[in-house]
Design an enzyme around this catalytic site. Structure first.
Site, PDB file in Angstrom:
ATOM      1  N   LYS A   1     -43.090  38.563   1.849  1.00  0.00           N
ATOM      2  CA  LYS A   1     -42.244  37.487   1.744  1.00  0.00           C
ATOM      3  C   LYS A   1     -42.131  35.634   2.852  1.00  0.00           C
ATOM      4  O   LYS A   1     -42.526  36.107   3.382  1.00  0.00           O
ATOM      5  CB  LYS A   1     -40.581  38.458   2.414  1.00  0.00           C
ATOM      6  CG  LYS A   1     -40.364  38.397   3.305  1.00  0.00           C
ATOM      7  CD  LYS A   1     -38.861  39.044   4.019  1.00  0.00           C
ATOM      8  CE  LYS A   1     -38.991  38.727   5.399  1.00  0.00           C
ATOM      9  NZ  LYS A   1     -37.384  39.545   5.894  1.00  0.00           N
TER      10      LYS A   1
ATOM     11  N   TYR B   1     -40.523   4.435  13.934  1.00  0.00           N
ATOM     12  CA  TYR B   1     -39.064   4.202  13.523  1.00  0.00           C
ATOM     13  C   TYR B   1     -38.154   3.902  14.758  1.00  0.00           C
ATOM     14  O   TYR B   1     -38.346   5.509  15.834  1.00  0.00           O
ATOM     15  CB  TYR B   1     -38.272   5.106  12.886  1.00  0.00           C
ATOM     16  CG  TYR B   1     -39.600   4.968  11.212  1.00  0.00           C
ATOM     17  CD1 TYR B   1     -39.102   3.694  10.529  1.00  0.00           C
ATOM     18  CD2 TYR B   1     -39.841   5.784  10.645  1.00  0.00           C
ATOM     19  CE1 TYR B   1     -39.777   3.268   9.284  1.00  0.00           C
ATOM     20  CE2 TYR B   1     -40.521   5.961  10.018  1.00  0.00           C
ATOM     21  CZ  TYR B   1     -40.155   4.427   9.073  1.00  0.00           C
ATOM     22  OH  TYR B   1     -40.847   4.404   7.644  1.00  0.00           O
TER      23      TYR B   1
END
Length: 800
Positions: free
Chosen positions: A477, A695
């Site tokens: 999965k 940033y």
């Protein structure tokens, strides 16, 4: 050829069946059987698996006969022996004795395969060379390699590897080397030896009867030990006392001096390991009488040895399998085997160069290749090279031929290669990477490498732990825990996994559409449309009366989930009687399995709770079988349950993240990490003291720093939680702390203490740092880190 009667006599076994059967091919792995008519399968028991479990597979594959240590249940031709591995080694030792040719044996902790390949390259200028395929240097690999010897060969070059005491004398007996080569003493398998002294003694056992032993002078303890026991050494190094002296001139080029003659060599690499491997090969070639000038002309043409078969995505819905370092017949067999494992397209094309490393005449060689292509159901063939072009009429499938790679690139309509699985298999001289670069999807260079050899190792480890009577369900999965769904599923199916588990219906549909036929269980099924379940043989999990009501009127196999303590999905034990009653009333529904989830198997402090879960599940599953009147599969163990609770195994176990080498038990686990998340340095810059990064201008420092910008960001799955010193990368095997905030497409790190360049590789997780460590950095679990790797990150699948 040997007859079965001759082989039985050689190995001291009792023959049952047709004594006149002829044998040319030996196999120990039923998945790799290609030549069936003259094939003999050895059922070898190892610590991880037992070949006798696959006798039926071998018979079904069409082998001519078996070598076994217990009588097969099926009717077949076989030789009964006490020890099948010993029988294989005895047979190949007998075969070796038929050839009176120089034999080189190479050992050491590192570099064996590279020295072997480069030495064979130099010797092939004057001799017909037989060598190990890839890294076939084990107790099984060496005899299979020696079995390749035939009357055309003039020299044998074989590497020999050991992992524990007592192994080398057996390999020495098989190879019977006349020339020995020692590469390097390192830490590989060190834990299996008391000391380096014991390890060296074991390795040196290979050289007992060698006329000459070649080694470098860079490891004094090795040279001292070897010198004390023998005088027939050929030593290379920088010392004037070395037979082959290696120095550097003012321009930085290497100078080789031998018997008063010198040659200047410019190697195509500068790292220490490659340089040492190249001169080990050069020194050994001198022992053979190859001239210094010939060696000097070959060394600059040596290229890195990439022993990996890779899978990448191509343009126009094309699946590419790449293998273009060597191109001998045995490597073609291996490449086709990997191709069959991984291909997901109906149309399969092979692009093949001249096979340069063969001593068969071309007509016979390419007839054998044609048989391989037909046996592997290859749709069409593209050949490159004059020799294979001259023999194109032997191929019985549609074939297009070109003289050279240049002609192919100039004339072949690349756009016509679409919706196809394509194997590129070529000798290094044909530079097939040029073709690959034309065909590949232009990729984001940040990539997740998935090592399918390690995946197979982990499967074997788990199978050994659970025993052959316990079935195995593999969870694929979430894109195979981020590694890639159908590619992982193909390997699992190839390894005869009993069940696959996925989370959602669309994941199961995709696997079926890619040709996966293994039974699939869906944990969270969408039961509003049952057509995929009815038409594709997909099996849903039923965990509530609401879900049961949607399937009870249909002919369908289901899996019943019970809650024994996880408190997530599943029927309560108090609902058991009503559940079984409803199923009994349905004449169509068939229960394939009953299962539950262990909530705390990895927590030693919660072992009492785990035992309560196991007791509850045992009661539930027993009642289900009693009421239904038939046997169902029972499974509750996850990876931690497999490792810690033998009473949790029942009929089947479910393994998820353990397949990918992730474990809570660190160095005590035999599981190996499968996925390596990599990027590269885009730019290196100097940031002055007092200045911040990125940033927000965070991570200000008091000193000047060298900062590397790495091409990975939160859009790739490297979350902002790693910002400002929380996360780190490994560059040149040294830790580099993240500085500033993680950006969308890039992240900065401090490399002031690391010698590195733009373009250098950056490891985000893999062998070091392991994903478990990376997860701890941000207070999460490995599952989340693995599944966070975004789909824009290129997945590269390879087999060692």
């Amino acid at each position: 050829m040997y007859t079965l009667s001759q082989i039985a006599q050689i190995v001291g076994g009792s023959l049952h069946g047709n004594a006149s059967i002829q044998v040319t091919e030996l196999y120990t792995d039923t998945r790799k059987i290609q030549e069936k008519v003259y094939a003999l399968f050895f059922a070898i028991a190892t610590p991880r698996n037992d070949g006798h479990n696959y006798v039926e597979n071998a018979i079904s594959a069409g082998v001519s006969a078996l070598v076994v240590s217990c009588k097969p249940l099926q009717t077949c031709n076989y030789i009964l022996v006490q020890d099948t591995l010993a029988a294989l080694q005895v047979l190949c030792t007998h075969h070796r004795n038929r050839f009176n040719i120089p034999m080189v044996a190479i050992t050491g902790s590192n570099g064996k395969t590279i020295v072997k390949e480069w030495l064979a390259r130099i010797l092939s200028t004057q001799y017909a060379v037989c060598k190990n395929p890839k890294s076939y240097n084990s107790q099984i690999g060496v005899p299979l390699s020696v079995w390749q010897l035939n009357a055309h060969h003039q020299v044998g070059v074989f590497e020999a590897g050991i992992s524990e005491p007592g192994e080398m004398p057996r390999l020495k007996k098989i190879i019977q080397p006349t020339i020995g080569v020692f590469t390097h003493l390192g830490d590989a398998h060190a834990s299996n030896f008391v000391s380096n002294e014991e390890k060296l003694s074991e390795k040196f056992a290979l050289f007992t009867h060698c006329d000459t032993v070649v080694l470098g002078s860079s490891q004094p303890e090795v040279l001292q030990k070897m010198s004390s026991s023998r005088s027939n050494l050929f030593v290379w190094g920088s010392s004037p006392s070395c037979q082959l002296r290696i120095t550097k001139n003012n321009e930085g080029a290497f100078v080789m001096t031998y018997q008063g003659i010198s040659e200047i060599v410019i190697l195509p690499f500068s790292d220490k390991a490659s340089v040492e491997n190249a001169f080990s090969a050069a020194a050994t070639a001198l022992v053979f009488g190859i001239s210094l000038s010939t060696i000097a002309s070959v060394l600059p043409t040596l290229l890195p040895v990439d022993m990996r078969l890779q899978q990448v995505n191509g343009q126009n819905n094309t699946q590419l399998i790449l293998d273009y370092y060597t191109n001998d017949y045995q490597s073609v067999v291996m490449a086709l085997d990997f191709f069959n494992q991984q291909k997901t397209k109906e149309k399969s094309v092979v692009l093949l160069s001249d096979i340069l490393e063969s001593n068969l005449i071309d007509d016979v060689l390419y007839q054998n290749v044609n048989k391989l292509l037909l046996a592997n159901k290859i749709t069409s063939l593209i050949t490159i090279g004059p020799r294979i072009k001259d023999n194109r009429k032997v191929f019985k499938i549609p074939t297009i031929s070109y003289e050279s790679t240049e002609e192919f690139l100039k004339k072949h309509p690349i756009h016509d290669i679409k919706d196809t699985a394509l194997l590129l298999k070529g000798a290094r001289e044909f530079a097939f990477e040029r073709i690959a670069n034309k065909l590949k999807v232009k990729m984001h260079q940040t990539k997740l490498e998935v090592n399918l050899t390690r995946l197979q190792h982990n499967i074997d480890v788990i199978k050994t732990a659970t025993g052959k009577s316990t079935k195995l369900m593999a969870m694929v999965k979430a894109l195979g825990y981020g590694s890639g769904g159908y590619q992982i599923a193909k390997v699992l199916e190839y390894n005869n996994i009993d069940y696959l588990g996925v989370a959602y219906t669309d994941e199961a549909i995709e696997l079926r559409e890619c040709g996966i036929s293994t039974p699939i269980m869906v944990l969270n099924p969408d039961l509003n449309d049952l057509s995929p379940y009815l038409e594709m043989g997909i099996e849903p999990v039923i965990h509530s009366f609401a879900s049961l009501s949607k399937v009870e009127l249909f002919s369908i196999r289901i899996h019943l989930e019970f809650d024994t303590g996880m408190h997530r999905l599943g029927f309560e034990e108090t609902q058991l009687v009503e559940v079984v009653k409803r199923i009994e009333q349905s004449s169509s529904v068939r229960v394939a399995s009953v299962f539950s989830h262990l909530a705390t198997a990895d927590n030693l402090a919660m072992d009492d709770f785990t035992q309560k879960q196991l007791a509850s599940f045992a009661r539930i599953s027993q009642t289900v079988e009693q009421k239904l009147g038939y046997t169902v599969l029972k499974h509750i163990a996850n990876t931690a349950g497999i490792e810690r609770f033998t009473n949790a195994r029942f009929d089947m176990v479910r393994v998820g993240i353990g397949l990918y080498g992730v474990t809570n038990f660190g160095s005590t686990s035999k599981l190996l990490p499968v996925s390596t998340f990599k990027s590269y340095i885009s730019q290196i810059r100097t940031v002055k003291a007092g200045e911040g990064i990125g940033y927000g201008q965070y991570s200000v420092a008091r000193e000047d720093r060298k900062i590397a910008v790495v091409a990975v960001g939160y859009a790739d799955g490297y979350t902002r939680l790693f910002s400002q010193g929380i996360g780190s990368f490994y560059i040149q095997n040294k830790e580099a702390k993240v500085v500033g905030n993680v950006c969308m497409d890039m992240t900065m790190c401090d490399v002031s203490h690391i010698k590195c360049d733009e373009g250098d590789e950056v490891v985000i997780f893999g062998d070091r740092p392991r994903v478990e460590i990376v997860a701890k950095q941000i207070g999460t679990i490995p599952y989340e880190v693995l599944t966070n790797v975004s789909e824009r990150v290129t997945r590269v699948f390879y087999q060692e």
